[in-house]
Design a protein around this motif. Structure first.
Motif, PDB file in Angstrom:
ATOM      1  N   LEU A 174       0.830  -1.198   0.000  1.00 15.76           N
ATOM      2  CA  LEU A 174       0.000   0.000   0.000  1.00 15.76           C
ATOM      3  C   LEU A 174       0.866   1.250   0.000  1.00 15.76           C
ATOM      4  O   LEU A 174       1.648   1.477   0.927  1.00 15.76           O
ATOM      5  CB  LEU A 174      -0.922  -0.001   1.212  1.00 15.76           C
ATOM      6  CG  LEU A 174      -1.823  -1.242   1.377  1.00 15.76           C
ATOM      7  CD1 LEU A 174      -2.770  -1.058   2.553  1.00 15.76           C
ATOM      8  CD2 LEU A 174      -2.606  -1.524   0.104  1.00 15.76           C
ATOM      9  N   ASP A 175       0.722   2.064  -1.032  1.00 20.31           N
ATOM     10  CA  ASP A 175       1.564   3.243  -1.203  1.00 20.31           C
ATOM     11  C   ASP A 175       0.705   4.488  -1.361  1.00 20.31           C
ATOM     12  O   ASP A 175       0.108   4.714  -2.416  1.00 20.31           O
ATOM     13  CB  ASP A 175       2.459   3.062  -2.432  1.00 20.31           C
ATOM     14  CG  ASP A 175       3.257   4.317  -2.756  1.00 20.31           C
ATOM     15  OD1 ASP A 175       3.588   5.063  -1.819  1.00 20.31           O
ATOM     16  OD2 ASP A 175       3.552   4.553  -3.943  1.00 20.31           O
ATOM     17  N   TYR A 176       0.638   5.298  -0.308  1.00 18.25           N
ATOM     18  CA  TYR A 176      -0.081   6.565  -0.390  1.00 18.25           C
ATOM     19  C   TYR A 176       0.721   7.518  -1.256  1.00 18.25           C
ATOM     20  O   TYR A 176       1.873   7.833  -0.949  1.00 18.25           O
ATOM     21  CB  TYR A 176      -0.285   7.141   1.013  1.00 18.25           C
ATOM     22  CG  TYR A 176      -0.971   8.488   1.045  1.00 18.25           C
ATOM     23  CD1 TYR A 176      -2.187   8.695   0.391  1.00 18.25           C
ATOM     24  CD2 TYR A 176      -0.397   9.569   1.726  1.00 18.25           C
ATOM     25  CE1 TYR A 176      -2.815   9.927   0.413  1.00 18.25           C
ATOM     26  CE2 TYR A 176      -1.023  10.812   1.760  1.00 18.25           C
ATOM     27  CZ  TYR A 176      -2.230  10.984   1.106  1.00 18.25           C
ATOM     28  OH  TYR A 176      -2.851  12.204   1.129  1.00 18.25           O
ATOM     29  N   GLY A 177       0.135   7.961  -2.346  1.00 21.68           N
ATOM     30  CA  GLY A 177       0.854   8.731  -3.360  1.00 21.68           C
ATOM     31  C   GLY A 177       1.130  10.162  -2.978  1.00 21.68           C
ATOM     32  O   GLY A 177       0.584  11.092  -3.581  1.00 21.68           O
ATOM     33  N   VAL A 178       1.977  10.360  -1.968  1.00 26.18           N
ATOM     34  CA  VAL A 178       2.359  11.710  -1.565  1.00 26.18           C
ATOM     35  C   VAL A 178       3.861  11.756  -1.352  1.00 26.18           C
ATOM     36  O   VAL A 178       4.478  10.785  -0.908  1.00 26.18           O
ATOM     37  CB  VAL A 178       1.619  12.120  -0.262  1.00 26.18           C
ATOM     38  CG1 VAL A 178       2.006  11.196   0.878  1.00 26.18           C
ATOM     39  CG2 VAL A 178       1.905  13.571   0.114  1.00 26.18           C
ATOM     40  N   GLU A 179       4.469  12.879  -1.696  1.00 29.41           N
ATOM     41  CA  GLU A 179       5.915  13.030  -1.526  1.00 29.41           C
ATOM     42  C   GLU A 179       6.279  14.511  -1.564  1.00 29.41           C
ATOM     43  O   GLU A 179       5.421  15.368  -1.783  1.00 29.41           O
ATOM     44  CB  GLU A 179       6.678  12.274  -2.621  1.00 29.41           C
ATOM     45  CG  GLU A 179       6.268  12.632  -4.022  1.00 29.41           C
ATOM     46  CD  GLU A 179       6.888  11.735  -5.080  1.00 29.41           C
ATOM     47  OE1 GLU A 179       6.701  12.005  -6.263  1.00 29.41           O
ATOM     48  OE2 GLU A 179       7.575  10.763  -4.711  1.00 29.41           O
ATOM     49  N   HIS A 180       7.546  14.807  -1.291  1.00 31.11           N
ATOM     50  CA  HIS A 180       8.101  16.157  -1.382  1.00 31.11           C
ATOM     51  C   HIS A 180       7.333  17.181  -0.539  1.00 31.11           C
ATOM     52  O   HIS A 180       6.710  18.115  -1.063  1.00 31.11           O
ATOM     53  CB  HIS A 180       8.172  16.605  -2.843  1.00 31.11           C
ATOM     54  CG  HIS A 180       9.186  15.829  -3.623  1.00 31.11           C
ATOM     55  ND1 HIS A 180       9.500  16.096  -4.931  1.00 31.11           N
ATOM     56  CD2 HIS A 180       9.963  14.765  -3.281  1.00 31.11           C
ATOM     57  CE1 HIS A 180      10.430  15.247  -5.363  1.00 31.11           C
ATOM     58  NE2 HIS A 180      10.714  14.428  -4.374  1.00 31.11           N
ATOM     59  N   ALA A 181       7.385  16.968   0.773  1.00 30.53           N
ATOM     60  CA  ALA A 181       6.780  17.915   1.710  1.00 30.53           C
ATOM     61  C   ALA A 181       7.554  19.227   1.715  1.00 30.53           C
ATOM     62  O   ALA A 181       8.756  19.254   1.430  1.00 30.53           O
ATOM     63  CB  ALA A 181       6.780  17.306   3.112  1.00 30.53           C
ATOM     64  N   THR A 182       6.877  20.305   2.042  1.00 29.66           N
ATOM     65  CA  THR A 182       7.526  21.616   2.052  1.00 29.66           C
ATOM     66  C   THR A 182       7.568  22.243   3.440  1.00 29.66           C
ATOM     67  O   THR A 182       8.308  23.203   3.660  1.00 29.66           O
ATOM     68  CB  THR A 182       6.786  22.582   1.107  1.00 29.66           C
ATOM     69  OG1 THR A 182       5.390  22.619   1.473  1.00 29.66           O
ATOM     70  CG2 THR A 182       6.914  22.108  -0.343  1.00 29.66           C
ATOM     71  N   GLU A 183       6.773  21.694   4.378  1.00 30.26           N
ATOM     72  CA  GLU A 183       6.747  22.246   5.734  1.00 30.26           C
ATOM     73  C   GLU A 183       6.287  21.177   6.717  1.00 30.26           C
ATOM     74  O   GLU A 183       5.758  20.127   6.320  1.00 30.26           O
ATOM     75  CB  GLU A 183       5.830  23.464   5.792  1.00 30.26           C
ATOM     76  CG  GLU A 183       4.416  23.165   5.318  1.00 30.26           C
ATOM     77  CD  GLU A 183       3.564  24.427   5.206  1.00 30.26           C
ATOM     78  OE1 GLU A 183       2.328  24.280   5.189  1.00 30.26           O
ATOM     79  OE2 GLU A 183       4.127  25.526   5.137  1.00 30.26           O
ATOM     80  N   ASN A 184       6.481  21.456   7.996  1.00 28.10           N
ATOM     81  CA  ASN A 184       6.164  20.469   9.032  1.00 28.10           C
ATOM     82  C   ASN A 184       4.690  20.093   9.078  1.00 28.10           C
ATOM     83  O   ASN A 184       4.344  18.941   9.353  1.00 28.10           O
ATOM     84  CB  ASN A 184       6.607  20.990  10.403  1.00 28.10           C
ATOM     85  CG  ASN A 184       8.101  20.821  10.617  1.00 28.10           C
ATOM     86  OD1 ASN A 184       8.680  19.800  10.268  1.00 28.10           O
ATOM     87  ND2 ASN A 184       8.740  21.845  11.171  1.00 28.10           N
ATOM     88  N   GLU A 185       3.823  21.041   8.827  1.00 27.33           N
ATOM     89  CA  GLU A 185       2.390  20.747   8.858  1.00 27.33           C
ATOM     90  C   GLU A 185       2.039  19.689   7.813  1.00 27.33           C
ATOM     91  O   GLU A 185       1.267  18.770   8.076  1.00 27.33           O
ATOM     92  CB  GLU A 185       1.584  22.025   8.607  1.00 27.33           C
ATOM     93  CG  GLU A 185       0.078  21.809   8.692  1.00 27.33           C
ATOM     94  CD  GLU A 185      -0.708  23.095   8.456  1.00 27.33           C
ATOM     95  OE1 GLU A 185      -1.950  23.021   8.429  1.00 27.33           O
ATOM     96  OE2 GLU A 185      -0.070  24.166   8.292  1.00 27.33           O
TER      97      GLU A 185
END
Length: 495
Positions: free
Chosen positions: A153-164
């Motif tokens: 299972l791979d939630y398609g999210v990456e490359h965060a920009t901030e802690n929130e």
């Protein structure tokens, strides 16, 4: 103002917008000869070509001849839709046009974007993705489980920009882990986490620079560094860091601790629910920091003699084999079970471009054959370790010959096919023939299931289209098998 006409030259240059994974239909066998305990490991071992792919004189490891058995449990409508989607994805001008459109300003026009996303959702999205949320994912998992395949299972999210953003990603990863409790027993092999989703790439780059400088100067002190395994080998490229980097600021150290805490929270929940965690790889600019996170977590969290956390080794990198062997042997000395996922790699264009800008050799093998050699050699090393009771591996490959060779080697070494220490994996919607063939041969096989809203997983879909071009041999083989089975079903229905 008149619209500018897109010339054929533009289409020829479109593939530079996305990462491309290359492969080829034939590879030599795994025939590594060398000392695994040696400090310096030969990156490209000597491999002798052969056509032998049998366990015994007449017994095939994987049978692709019986398409009825191969696609048993797959509906006719699914076969038809899969054949058509793969056919579309194999048409290069269509892929070029699609990549250009997805990266163009046209996608900023609401009406145009809605039409395009609607088309993508009904075709490529439904073929390559498991759904928009965990509710839809559960249905996909159940369908695959019913035909004997496990899921990653791979939630398609990456490359965060901030802690929130990182905190939000962690919550979804935790929900994904917890969702496995309501799914069919043993239907999920891994939950996939991208470190770039819980730690910003900017901070990962800073950490990687500091780790590289420490590799150059062992006396260099990193006060934030926790117990880990080696992330570099003698052959590892260090050109990204040409000057001594500044220490992490107080704020950066705080953010690093937050990222570390997020990963530890996920690992703890995985251990509680007995769900294995797989960490994806990135490009070499930030991979050292990712390996640092993986190895430090693996030391703290594991299941007796079986790993809980698996790192990813990209075999197209020249130092891949050496890094993997050093990390594995170091873990063994510490009494830590270590697992790896082996892939070929997905950042070829960007890696070559960056190396060219620095005026150095590319970290990627000079030819695809060397990448095949490296993948097979890494696979044989890990199979040998497993046969001796140490470690675990996921062989993520769409290459038919690599699948056959690994299956043959596993049989030769007497590795149990139902062992959790050896698994094969393919992307959802691709290499179906290989997945079902390995399943029918008795091996543990998983499909990599990305999920999330259509717009969010768009970068993933673009890569799939590009990769399908590179994997044309496998795609054509799949379509041939599917057409053969469809023809058989049609004849059976009309007689």
């Amino acid at each position: 103002m008149a619209n500018k006409v897109v010339t054929p030259k533009v289409f020829r240059n479109l593939r530079c917008f996305a990462r491309c994974l290359n492969t080829a239909p034939t590879v030599p066998p795994m025939n590594f000869t060398g000392n695994y305990d040696a400090t310096n490991v030969t990156t490209t071992p000597t491999l002798q070509p052969t056509d032998q792919i049998l366990v015994g004189p007449k017994e095939k490891v994987i049978n692709f001849d019986d398409v009825r058995e191969l696609f048993m449990g797959v509906s006719t409508s699914k076969l038809i839709k899969s054949t058509l989607t793969l056919q579309m994805a194999s048409i290069e001008p269509m892929v070029d046009l699609g990549v250009w459109v997805m990266n163009s300003k046209l996608m900023h026009m609401p009406i145009f974007r809605e039409v395009i996303l609607g088309f993508v959702k009904s075709t490529f999205y439904e073929h390559f993705c498991a759904g928009k949320d965990l509710t839809e994912v559960s249905k996909t998992v159940s369908k695959l489980s019913s035909v004997g395949l496990k899921c990653m299972l791979d939630y398609g999210v990456e490359h965060a920009t901030e802690n929130e953003y990182c905190d939000q990603s962690m919550k979804v990863f935790l929900q994904t882990v917890e969702s496995t409790e309501s799914l069919p027993s043993s239907s999920v092999s891994f939950v996939v986490v991208k470190i770039t989703a819980i730690c910003t790439p900017k901070l990962l780059k800073r950490m990687s620079d500091l780790l590289r400088w420490e590799q150059k100067n062992p006396s260099f002190n990193l006060p934030w560094k926790q117990k880990t395994l080696p992330v570099f080998a003698e052959s590892s490229p260090l050109y990204h860091t040409s000057e001594k980097p500044e220490p992490l600021t107080v704020e950066e150290e705080r953010d690093l601790q937050l990222a570390h805490d997020r990963l530890m929270t996920i690992c703890k929940r995985c251990l509680e629910l007995d769900v294995e965690l797989l960490i994806d790889a990135e490009d070499t600019a930030i991979q050292p920091a990712i390996d640092y996170f993986v190895y430090s977590a693996a030391i703290k969290y594991h299941k007796d003699d079986h790993p809980l956390i698996f790192g990813t080794i990209q075999a197209y990198l020249k130092d891949a084999k050496e890094r993997m062997v050093i990390a594995k042997k170091s873990a063994e000395k510490m009494g830590v079970p270590m697992g790896f996922k082996l892939v070929r790699g997905a950042y070829m264009s960007s890696e070559n471009e960056v190396a060219s800008k620095f005026g150095v050799q590319s970290p990627i093998h000079d030819g695809i054959q060397q990448t095949h050699d490296c993948f097979n050699s890494c696979a044989e090393f890990m199979l040998g370790e497993i046969a001796n009771g140490s470690g675990a591996v996921v062989l993520a490959t769409h290459n038919i010959e690599s699948g056959k060779l690994a299956a043959s080697k596993a049989n030769e070494l007497g590795i149990r096919k139902d062992s959790e220490k050896l698994q094969f994996a393919q992307l959802y919607g691709m290499a179906e023939g290989l997945s079902f063939g390995l399943r029918n041969a008795g091996f543990q096989v998983s499909k990599y299931l990305p999920f999330g809203p259509v717009g969010q997983v768009m970068p993933y879909l673009i890569r799939r289209a590009e990769e399908n071009r590179g994997l044309l041999a496998t795609s054509a083989f799949d379509r041939q098998l599917m057409r053969k089975e469809l023809t058989r079903r049609l004849k059976a229905a009309t007689t």
